[in-house]
Design a protein around this motif. Structure first.
Motif, mmCIF file in Angstrom:
data_model
loop_
_atom_site.group_PDB
_atom_site.id
_atom_site.type_symbol
_atom_site.label_atom_id
_atom_site.label_comp_id
_atom_site.label_asym_id
_atom_site.label_seq_id
_atom_site.Cartn_x
_atom_site.Cartn_y
_atom_site.Cartn_z
ATOM 1 N N UNK A 192 25.127 9.347 -31.424
ATOM 2 C CA UNK A 192 23.919 8.499 -31.088
ATOM 3 C C UNK A 192 22.712 9.575 -31.240
ATOM 4 N N UNK A 193 21.628 9.027 -30.695
ATOM 5 C CA UNK A 193 20.489 9.605 -30.826
ATOM 6 C C UNK A 193 19.871 9.898 -29.254
ATOM 7 N N UNK A 194 19.613 11.272 -28.934
ATOM 8 C CA UNK A 194 19.180 11.602 -27.612
ATOM 9 C C UNK A 194 17.541 11.871 -27.718
ATOM 10 N N UNK A 195 16.743 11.234 -27.134
ATOM 11 C CA UNK A 195 15.365 11.909 -27.119
ATOM 12 C C UNK A 195 15.086 12.717 -25.763
ATOM 13 N N UNK A 196 14.708 13.934 -26.191
ATOM 14 C CA UNK A 196 14.535 14.834 -25.062
ATOM 15 C C UNK A 196 13.297 15.202 -24.854
ATOM 16 N N UNK B 60 22.589 4.191 -31.027
ATOM 17 C CA UNK B 60 22.304 3.958 -29.837
ATOM 18 C C UNK B 60 21.347 5.100 -29.486
ATOM 19 N N UNK B 61 20.326 4.858 -28.338
ATOM 20 C CA UNK B 61 19.385 5.679 -28.004
ATOM 21 C C UNK B 61 19.848 5.902 -26.371
ATOM 22 N N UNK B 62 19.804 7.407 -26.318
ATOM 23 C CA UNK B 62 19.563 7.627 -24.834
ATOM 24 C C UNK B 62 18.402 8.723 -24.488
ATOM 25 N N UNK C 174 28.565 17.933 -17.488
ATOM 26 C CA UNK C 174 28.345 16.437 -17.075
ATOM 27 C C UNK C 174 27.582 15.569 -17.755
ATOM 28 N N UNK C 175 26.244 16.197 -18.367
ATOM 29 C CA UNK C 175 25.500 15.624 -19.107
ATOM 30 C C UNK C 175 25.995 14.879 -20.263
ATOM 31 N N UNK C 176 26.768 15.804 -21.074
ATOM 32 C CA UNK C 176 27.581 15.443 -22.346
ATOM 33 C C UNK C 176 28.291 14.018 -21.629
ATOM 34 N N UNK C 177 29.134 14.396 -20.736
ATOM 35 C CA UNK C 177 30.167 13.486 -20.563
ATOM 36 C C UNK C 177 29.638 12.170 -20.213
ATOM 37 N N UNK C 178 28.563 12.277 -19.445
ATOM 38 C CA UNK C 178 27.599 11.028 -19.225
ATOM 39 C C UNK C 178 27.368 10.253 -20.359
ATOM 40 N N UNK D 101 26.020 6.200 -24.325
ATOM 41 C CA UNK D 101 25.473 6.146 -25.386
ATOM 42 C C UNK D 101 26.193 5.780 -26.541
ATOM 43 N N UNK D 102 27.261 6.408 -26.722
ATOM 44 C CA UNK D 102 28.006 6.427 -28.145
ATOM 45 C C UNK D 102 28.717 5.002 -28.144
#
Length: 345
Positions: free
Chosen positions: A83-87, A155-157, A335-339, A344-345
């Motif tokens: 997915x795409x994560x916007x930081x 999908x975006x997070x 924990x962030x990656x697991x969430x 998101x995936x």
């Protein structure tokens, strides 16, 4: 009658002075650009194995160009991108302050879009404009993603720290098409961040600061983050993380602390770390070292001048252990990656 007029005149003068002082404070914080410290090293793709990026730019609310990159790990095949994560970064040196975290997210299978806010580093803007400007910037970023055929298939997070954490929560009022939000050390109200160190005088200034912000950004600019979370889409999952010893955005002013407003929403998770401060994604030892490094800089500036100051600072900058100052807390990052993997995936 004459006494009443004198009292009234004094009150009016005090109100005007408090209003002007509040403006001075806001201009001191937001009336300039943030370029980072030119003497510090900010990690880029060249500092990480297999990390690559592609330049992006888009227009924000007033037409100002915001610039950044889409990061990706070379070993992750396109078909395996989760997915795409916007930081969204905090105040300071833009998104390059978080390249270590961006690299970790990319290694775990995500593309990461990270850009600099208005008035910050690579992006246009003569100043930061205001706390809520970052929300408008993020809103523009999400609109850009929708029209970009290379990005809109994912999908975006959203992930944000500090100012960025405020932004990723506040943008939810616009009902964006995002699956998940991670907010690290986000304030419930921005004015408390400004006034928390002023004690009682800060409480006197709050209504004036709120008035100024409302006049500039509308009622959205003064809405509490905890109130925004009461009315979010059922399709969005939220993870809120805060350090209980945070001195920048105090725990009492955190979104996590005010969870009673939204704790019935099973899609919102809150985590508070005892002993952790504002950079909750770092180890306690790393942030302690970070504080020592910057504390020493301020100490030298107060104690020395001219060439002696320059020599002291140069020696100090050259002694910085950048691996130590950016050391991640594996538990927090996992924990962030697991969430994200679950939402998101």
């Amino acid at each position: 009658m004459g006494v009443l007029l004198i009292i009234l005149a004094i009150v009016i003068v005090l109100i005007v002075l408090l209003y002007l002082f509040s403006n001075i404070i806001l201009n001191a914080v937001f009336g300039k650009r943030c370029e980072g410290n030119p003497n510090l090293k900010y990690f880029t793709v060249d500092d990480f194995e297999n990390l690559e990026n592609k330049k992006i730019e888009f227009k924000s609310d007033k037409g100002q160009i915001l610039r950044g990159f889409v990061y990706k790990n070379k070993l992750v095949k396109e078909k395996d991108v989760k997915g795409l994560l916007v930081f969204v970064h905090g105040m300071g040196a833009g998104h390059l302050s978080y390249t270590t975290e961006i690299n970790t997210l990319a290694k775990n299978g995500y593309k990461v879009l990270a850009y600099d806010n208005t008035g910050t580093c690579m992006s246009e803007g003569k100043n930061l404009n205001g706390f809520y400007q970052a929300v408008l910037d993020l809103k523009s970023c999400l609109e850009f993603i929708k029209t970009n055929n290379e990005l809109n298939k994912y999908n975006v997070g959203l992930i944000g720290h500090s100012w960025g954490a405020y932004s990723v929560v506040q943008v939810l009022k616009y009902k964006p098409n995002v699956k998940a939000v991670v907010a690290l050390c986000g304030p419930d109200t921005f004015e408390n961040v400004i006034t928390s160190s002023m004690k009682s005088f800060g409480n006197i200034l709050k209504p004036f600061i709120r008035f100024i912000i409302k006049n500039k950004f509308g009622k959205e600019g003064i809405q509490k983050s905890s109130d925004v979370l009461q009315d979010i889409s059922e399709d969005v999952s939220v993870l809120l993380i805060h350090g209980e010893s945070d001195k920048v955005c105090t725990y009492e002013n955190s979104i996590v602390y005010n969870k009673d407003k939204f704790e019935k929403n099973e899609n919102i998770m809150t985590v508070a770390y005892e002993g952790k401060e504002h950079n909750v994604y770092q180890t306690i030892e790393s942030e302690k070292y970070l504080n020592e490094v910057f504390g020493k800089i301020e100490e030298y500036k107060k104690s020395f001048k001219g060439k002696e100051l320059e020599e002291k600072l140069n020696k100090h900058y050259n002694s910085i252990d950048y691996k130590k100052i950016t050391e991640e807390d594996e538990e927090v990052l996992e924990s962030i990656v697991e969430f994200c993997n679950n939402t998101v995936e």
